[in-house]
Write an enzyme that holds these catalytic residues in place. Structure first.
Site, PDB file in Angstrom:
ATOM      1  N   SER A 122      -1.009   0.258   8.883  1.00  0.00           N
ATOM      2  CA  SER A 122       0.171  -0.540   8.557  1.00  0.00           C
ATOM      3  C   SER A 122       1.440   0.066   9.127  1.00  0.00           C
ATOM      4  O   SER A 122       1.563   1.297   9.240  1.00  0.00           O
ATOM      5  CB  SER A 122       0.298  -0.595   7.035  1.00  0.00           C
ATOM      6  OG  SER A 122       1.542  -1.146   6.673  1.00  0.00           O
ATOM      7  N   TYR A 146       1.837   3.013  -0.841  1.00  0.00           N
ATOM      8  CA  TYR A 146       0.977   2.196   0.027  1.00  0.00           C
ATOM      9  C   TYR A 146       0.960   2.767   1.444  1.00  0.00           C
ATOM     10  O   TYR A 146      -0.093   3.086   2.000  1.00  0.00           O
ATOM     11  CB  TYR A 146       1.460   0.739   0.024  1.00  0.00           C
ATOM     12  CG  TYR A 146       0.882  -0.080   1.145  1.00  0.00           C
ATOM     13  CD1 TYR A 146      -0.501  -0.218   1.277  1.00  0.00           C
ATOM     14  CD2 TYR A 146       1.706  -0.686   2.094  1.00  0.00           C
ATOM     15  CE1 TYR A 146      -1.045  -0.952   2.320  1.00  0.00           C
ATOM     16  CE2 TYR A 146       1.168  -1.428   3.136  1.00  0.00           C
ATOM     17  CZ  TYR A 146      -0.207  -1.551   3.243  1.00  0.00           C
ATOM     18  OH  TYR A 146      -0.738  -2.269   4.285  1.00  0.00           O
ATOM     19  N   LYS A 150      -2.120   4.829   3.576  1.00  0.00           N
ATOM     20  CA  LYS A 150      -2.624   4.415   4.894  1.00  0.00           C
ATOM     21  C   LYS A 150      -2.472   5.553   5.900  1.00  0.00           C
ATOM     22  O   LYS A 150      -3.328   5.773   6.751  1.00  0.00           O
ATOM     23  CB  LYS A 150      -1.870   3.170   5.384  1.00  0.00           C
ATOM     24  CG  LYS A 150      -2.211   1.902   4.611  1.00  0.00           C
ATOM     25  CD  LYS A 150      -3.549   1.337   5.043  1.00  0.00           C
ATOM     26  CE  LYS A 150      -3.929   0.080   4.286  1.00  0.00           C
ATOM     27  NZ  LYS A 150      -5.245  -0.455   4.678  1.00  0.00           N
TER      28      LYS A 150
END
Ligand code: UDP
Length: 329
Positions: A122, A146, A150
């Site tokens: 991402s 988040y 990743k």
């Protein structure tokens, strides 16, 4: 094996981006097994002849058995937690699923002799960039769990490359949007901008809340780079042919503010789409826009639907055909 028919193990293949990628894999004649915990997946989204195994990445025995039995030539790993806002209130599930669950899968792949791995990373791994557009060399300083989860998994991949010879392709998506004819966005609780805006146009919500209008952007709302889900899927097909590891940004290169997205949606749908200003959402970088030059040059990626009106038109077509999501089929 390069260029031929492959056996592909697809985690999260019943979800939004995964299911569209499965459609593309089937078009190329690949044999596909989808592994999905069905938390956000839909069985109807997995088109035949792909098969669906319901299982949990956090359960090593389960994922190891599924991979060991299927003996894939490649793994494409979509499954994961992907909401910035949720990660700011519940980081645990982000590290658990995105880091530990992903590592379970990677270990299972290696044990089954599969060394080709494609990962849904991402742009959230970067954090707020110092310059726009963002290429792959800018520092990775995520500002939410988040993005951090990743990033950690990207680093796990590098170690598996060193230790086990895994060839990985980490695809750093910007904002996935749009739909294929068969598959689109249908989540239990929707938090994404475009599907919510279209819900307003469908009369299923009264207004769209704009999260903050005092960002350092021309109209004060956050800018994102929306990329069509079919174009994202195509990048995974290209990744299957790679023989060396790499990291690639996948974005259209165009930035649109929240207000601009709403305006385009008004034109596409012909609906007034009322908007209200709300407080900013914690963890949101003001501006994320990709340079996808590396993907175009080294991956041979050729996005076909990179204009926002087209992206929103395809999402709108799917939403109109499925006003209650997959349940309306
Ligand atoms: N956004 C918004 N209202 C909403 C949902 C999202 O203003 O109801 C904004 C959000 O703050 C972000 C952009 O729209 O700046 C895209 O958010 P989304 O959740 O779609 O994707 P993200 O960029 O978080 O991956």
């Amino acid at each position: 094996m390069i260029g031929g028919v492959m056996r592909i193990f697809v985690t999260g293949g019943a979800g939004y981006i995964g299911s569209v990628c499965v459609e593309e894999l089937l078009k190329y004649g690949h044999e596909v097994l989808v592994f999905d915990n069905m938390e956000e997946g839909h069985a109807e989204a997995v088109l035949a002849p792909a098969t669906l195994t319901v299982g949990d990445l956090n359960n090593f025995a389960q994922v190891n058995a599924a991979v060991g039995e299927f003996r894939p030539d490649a793994v494409i790993h979509f499954a994961g937690k992907a909401l910035v806002g949720e990660s700011m209130t519940n980081p645990y599930i982000y590290y658990q699923t995105n880091v530990m669950g992903g590592t379970n899968l990677l270990e299972a792949a290696v044990r089954a002799g599969c060394k080709k791995f494609v990962f849904s990373s991402s742009c959230a791994t970067y954090g707020p960039p110092e310059k726009i557009p963002m290429d792959e060399r800018i520092p990775q300083k995520p500002i939410n769990p988040y993005g951090h989860s990743k990033l950690i998994f990207e680093q796990v991949l590098k170690w598996y490359e060193k230790v086990h010879g895994v060839v990985f392709t980490a695809l750093r998506y910007f904002n996935a949007a749009g739909a294929s004819v068969a598959n689109g966005e249908d989540r239990k609780v929707e938090t994404h901008l475009i599907p919510i805006v279209l819900d307003v146009a469908l009369g299923r919500r009264e207004f769209i809340g704009i999260f903050g209008e005092n960002y350092a952007t021309p109209d004060g709302t956050c800018i994102r780079d929306y990329v069509h889900v079919i174009d994202l899927a195509e990048a995974h097909i290209k990744a299957l042919d790679r023989t060396v590891s790499g990291f690639f940004n996948l974005g259209s290169g165009d930035g649109y503010s929240v207000r601009q997205v709403i305006d385009v949606a008004r034109k596409v749908t012909g609906h007034a789409i009322p908007a209200k200003i709300m407080p900013p959402r914690p963890g949101d970088p003001p501006r994320l826009v990709a340079s996808a030059n590396r993907a175009r040059m080294d991956l041979g990626w050729k996005p076909r639907f990179n204009k926002l009106p087209t992206i929103i038109e395809t999402a709108w077509a799917w939403r109109q055909a499925h006003p209650k999501g997959y349940r309306s089929q």
